[in-house]
Design a protein around this motif. Structure first.
Motif, mmCIF file in Angstrom:
data_model
loop_
_atom_site.group_PDB
_atom_site.id
_atom_site.type_symbol
_atom_site.label_atom_id
_atom_site.label_comp_id
_atom_site.label_asym_id
_atom_site.label_seq_id
_atom_site.Cartn_x
_atom_site.Cartn_y
_atom_site.Cartn_z
ATOM 1 N N LYS B 44 0.824 -1.218 0.000
ATOM 2 C CA LYS B 44 0.000 0.000 0.000
ATOM 3 C C LYS B 44 0.856 1.265 0.000
ATOM 4 O O LYS B 44 0.657 2.166 -0.814
ATOM 5 C CB LYS B 44 -0.929 0.017 1.233
ATOM 6 N N THR B 45 1.798 1.314 0.943
ATOM 7 C CA THR B 45 2.638 2.511 1.042
ATOM 8 C C THR B 45 3.453 2.716 -0.231
ATOM 9 O O THR B 45 3.641 3.849 -0.680
ATOM 10 C CB THR B 45 3.555 2.416 2.281
ATOM 11 N N THR B 46 3.908 1.632 -0.821
ATOM 12 C CA THR B 46 4.684 1.732 -2.058
ATOM 13 C C THR B 46 3.847 2.369 -3.167
ATOM 14 O O THR B 46 4.340 3.234 -3.900
ATOM 15 C CB THR B 46 5.195 0.337 -2.470
ATOM 16 N N GLY B 84 1.348 10.847 5.324
ATOM 17 C CA GLY B 84 1.980 9.529 5.260
ATOM 18 C C GLY B 84 1.604 8.641 6.427
ATOM 19 O O GLY B 84 0.891 9.043 7.347
ATOM 20 N N GLN B 85 2.133 7.417 6.373
ATOM 21 C CA GLN B 85 1.806 6.428 7.395
ATOM 22 C C GLN B 85 2.295 6.874 8.773
ATOM 23 O O GLN B 85 1.669 6.596 9.782
ATOM 24 C CB GLN B 85 2.447 5.095 7.009
ATOM 25 N N TYR B 86 3.443 7.534 8.810
ATOM 26 C CA TYR B 86 3.957 8.061 10.072
ATOM 27 C C TYR B 86 3.946 9.578 9.961
ATOM 28 O O TYR B 86 4.437 10.123 8.973
ATOM 29 C CB TYR B 86 5.358 7.532 10.337
ATOM 30 N N LEU B 160 -3.978 9.483 1.882
ATOM 31 C CA LEU B 160 -3.927 9.242 3.324
ATOM 32 C C LEU B 160 -3.468 7.806 3.552
ATOM 33 O O LEU B 160 -4.192 6.861 3.261
ATOM 34 C CB LEU B 160 -5.315 9.451 3.941
ATOM 35 N N ASP B 161 -2.258 7.655 4.054
ATOM 36 C CA ASP B 161 -1.714 6.316 4.257
ATOM 37 C C ASP B 161 -1.949 5.874 5.699
ATOM 38 O O ASP B 161 -1.322 6.380 6.623
ATOM 39 C CB ASP B 161 -0.211 6.332 3.932
ATOM 40 N N GLU B 162 -2.872 4.964 5.872
ATOM 41 C CA GLU B 162 -3.276 4.481 7.204
ATOM 42 C C GLU B 162 -3.479 5.637 8.180
ATOM 43 O O GLU B 162 -2.805 5.739 9.205
ATOM 44 C CB GLU B 162 -2.233 3.485 7.735
ATOM 45 N N PRO B 163 -4.440 6.509 7.846
ATOM 46 C CA PRO B 163 -4.579 7.739 8.634
ATOM 47 C C PRO B 163 -4.991 7.516 10.084
ATOM 48 O O PRO B 163 -4.704 8.347 10.934
ATOM 49 C CB PRO B 163 -5.659 8.525 7.886
HETATM 50 MG MG LIG Z 1 2.312 1.025 4.797
#
Ligand SMILES: [Mg+2]
Ligand SMILES: Nc1ncnc2c1ncn2[C@@H]1O[C@H](COP(=O)(O)OP(=O)(O)O)[C@@H](O)[C@H]1O
Lengths: 285, 349
Positions: B44-46, B84-86, B160-163
């Motif tokens: 997903k993040t990629t 991002g995720q973080y 939104l990556d794993e918001p």
């Molecule tokens: Mg990820």
């Protein structure tokens, strides 16, 4: 008011043309510089390294080691405080450049560079902003060392322009080094590693040099290295500017020749290290 | 309608031969929320990093509002926002300084940066903390600030990556409300999540990704239709009883059909049974188990999770291949997933 005219969905403006792009590149570099400078004022450790540490080094060498080393330099006609100044300048600024690698490694680790990469900002801004902030911090360091130097007996024996020229030379050298530390920071897996990686490089370069003791007091095999490595050359040049021709004579050269050599070293380092850092920044996923 | 995002056959292999993306394709209609649902390590993040011009794909194309991310990265960056995720916020700055920095780097006029900052701090309930350094912020506050920064330039497409990963239920609900508000304003949102519940609540369409491949695509309703609306978890005392129970229920097609149940799956000593009407099915099942003298040691009704999507999507595939099952922690603390990836897994929160 501009806000009212902003539609609900708009996005950021896009630069078209070389002039607009350059203007924004400078503005972005300055934004990142300011951000890094603010950070320095808010991290006590950073403030310590950039201000207290140089002061301690001046005091340590002036009063602890200076008593015995001073005889050697006095014999050459240079009072130890005057001998020490250029060495302290280059040594503290070189050590200070580690913050370039630590700062970049931290930015990578904390993900802020991930955000920067997705923003419509100039690609050059992250590295330019980091090295510029470190240059500005080094100017502050130079002021502090000068003040402390005067307090412990340093006197300008040449002239204010020469002295300022010497300071400028050490700042240029530190700026070139910053790009090298940027490469380290971008290659390290975290900020602790970045810091640890820097010191094995810095110790031999700053201590096996003419920074604190005349090189002719070292064993023969070390003299070859200590005489020709860039840190010594920059120190010798700066010292000649700050303490006069006797210092150049001690280094077996003239002030002009030393300054030319030192400037060439700085420019060569910059020409090699800056592109390397840029390449590292671009290729880092 | 125009496509806000178009991804075709995206491939990415990282150093060390990690095949992160293995031909991912999907399209996102303008003004909708699209969900990218998948477990940790799915890729997903990629996908998000490629779409936001941070990373280059090895093969395939990705377009944002018709612009190729590789050919026109500078233009694409003016159109997008990324959380991002973080949380990618600056620890050493205050909340307001963070937003100002992002505004400047977006080249917005000073007055707009200032007023947008005030507006967003208000919207994300950070006004009181605006001039405090981030060190004093909680995880939820950082997330909100990160999202505020992503929204600063009013992007047309928001990533939104794993918001909501790591947020408490209250903050999660608040964030969901904000995202819904954005879409009402016309923004296109691509959202990655590990929670079926989140995709269901927010996304109008979604893809399920696993090991760099899209394994399902559709609306949340379509996906859930294959799952039943409720899952009965029947815990048995020992594996023997569990096997007997599974046999008992699987063998009774009439009963299963009457409660709208799918085929039960046995995971350890827990029998999972997706059904359409939870309470009615529970009565039937318990009555039946009582008849054959089986007393479960545990019995719960719950919403289907990503786990169940995976069971239903990859269940037979995994069985056909080698029947392997991997144990991975998943949200909600129910630590099982079948046919899962072999990548590192973060602890369930
Ligand atoms: Mg990820
Ligand atoms: N920079 C990287 N270098 C090497 N491998 C990576 C990198 N980023 C991600 N991966 C690997 O690629 C796969 C997909 O990762 P990712 O896209 O982060 O998944 P997700 O976001 O769905 O959890 C994982 O196996 C992960 O370990």
């Amino acid at each position: 008011m501009t806000t009212a005219s902003l539609p609900t969905v708009s996005g950021a403006p896009l630069a078209t043309g070389a002039v607009a792009k350059l203007r924004w590149a400078l503005a972005d570099a300055w934004t990142v510089t300011r951000r890094n400078l603010i950070a320095y004022t808010r991290i006590p450790e950073a403030l310590f390294f950039s201000t207290i540490q140089p002061v301690m080094f001046v005091l340590l060498f002036r009063f602890v080691f200076g008593g015995s080393i001073g005889h050697f330099t006095a014999a050459e006609g240079i009072p130890y405080p005057d001998y020490l100044m250029a060495g302290i300048f280059v040594q503290t600024m070189a050590f200070g450049s580690v913050s370039t690698s630590v700062g970049l490694a931290e930015d990578l680790q904390k993900g802020i560079i991930e955000r920067f990469r997705a923003l419509p900002m100039a690609r050059s801004a992250v590295l330019a902003g980091r090295t510029t902030a470190d240059l500005i911090r080094n100017v502050l360091v130079a002021l502090i060392i000068t003040g402390v130097g005067f307090a412990v007996g340093f006197r300008i024996t040449t002239g204010v322009p020469e002295f300022l020229g010497g300071v400028a030379l050490t700042l240029l050298f530190a700026y070139a080094l910053s790009w090298g530390f940027a490469v380290i920071g971008l290659s390290a897996s975290n900020s602790e590693t970045a810091q640890v990686m820097a010191f094995p490089l810095l110790f031999p370069l700053t201590f096996a040099s003419s920074a604190f003791v005349p090189v002719n007091t070292m064993p023969g095999w070390l003299q070859g290295f200590a005489n020709h490595q860039p840190v010594s050359i920059v120190i010798n040049a700066a010292r000649s500017l700050m303490a006069g021709p006797k210092a150049a004579h001690l280094a077996g050269s003239t002030t002009t020749s030393l300054v030319i050599q030192a400037v060439i070293w700085c420019l060569v380092l910059l020409a090699v290290l800056a592109p390397l850092a840029v390449w590292r920044y671009r290729s880092r996923t | 309608m125009t496509d806000a995002i178009e991804v075709v056959d995206l491939e990415k292999t990282f150093k060390g031969a990690v095949r992160a993306l293995d031909g991912v394709s999907f399209t996102v209609e303008e003004g909708t929320v699209f969900g990218l649902l998948g477990p940790n390590g799915a890729g997903k993040t990629t996908v998000v990093r490629i779409l936001t011009t941070i990373l280059r794909a090895d093969a395939g194309t990705a377009r944002v509002l018709g612009h190729d991310v590789e050919a026109e990265p500078e233009l694409v960056r003016t159109l997008i926002g990324l959380a991002g995720q973080y949380a990618a916020v600056d620890e050493n700055l205050t909340g307001r300084e963070n937003l100002t920095m992002v505004g400047r780097l977006n080249h917005l006029p000073k007055t707009v940066v200032a007023s947008r900052g005030v507006e967003l701090l208000e919207q994300f309930q950070l006004t009181d903390a605006a001039d405090r350094p981030l060190k004093t912020y909680s995880g939820g506050m950082r997330r909100r600030l990160d999202l505020a920064a992503a929204l600063l330039a009013r992007p047309s497409v928001l990533f939104l990556d794993e918001p909501t990963t790591g947020l408490d239920p209250q903050s999660r609900n608040d964030l969901w409300a904000v995202i819904e508000g954005l879409v009402d304003g016309g923004t296109t949102v691509l959202l990655t999540t590990q929670y079926l519940e989140e995709a269901d609540r927010l996304a109008s369409r979604l893809v399920v990704v696993d090991q760099g491949r899209v394994i399902a695509e559709g609306t949340p309703a379509q996906l859930k239709a294959d799952l039943g609306s409720t899952v009965l978890d029947i815990t048995l005392a020992d594996p023997g009883t569990a096997a007997r129970t599974a046999e008992e229920l699987s063998g009774d097609g009439v009963l299963l059909a009457s409660i709208g149940a799918k085929a039960p799956t046995l995971v350890g000593t827990i029998l999972e049974l997706p059904v359409d009407n939870g309470p009615a099915a529970a009565i039937e099942i318990l009555r039946r188990l009582d008849q054959v003298g089986i007393t479960p040691s545990g019995f719960t009704l719950r919403e289907p999770s990503l786990d169940d999507v995976f069971l239903s999507l990859t269940g037979h595939k995994a069985e056909a291949a080698n029947g392997q099952s991997a144990e991975l922690p998943v949200p909600g603390g129910r630590g099982r997933r079948r046919g899962g990836s072999t990548t590192e897994s973060r602890e369930a929160r």
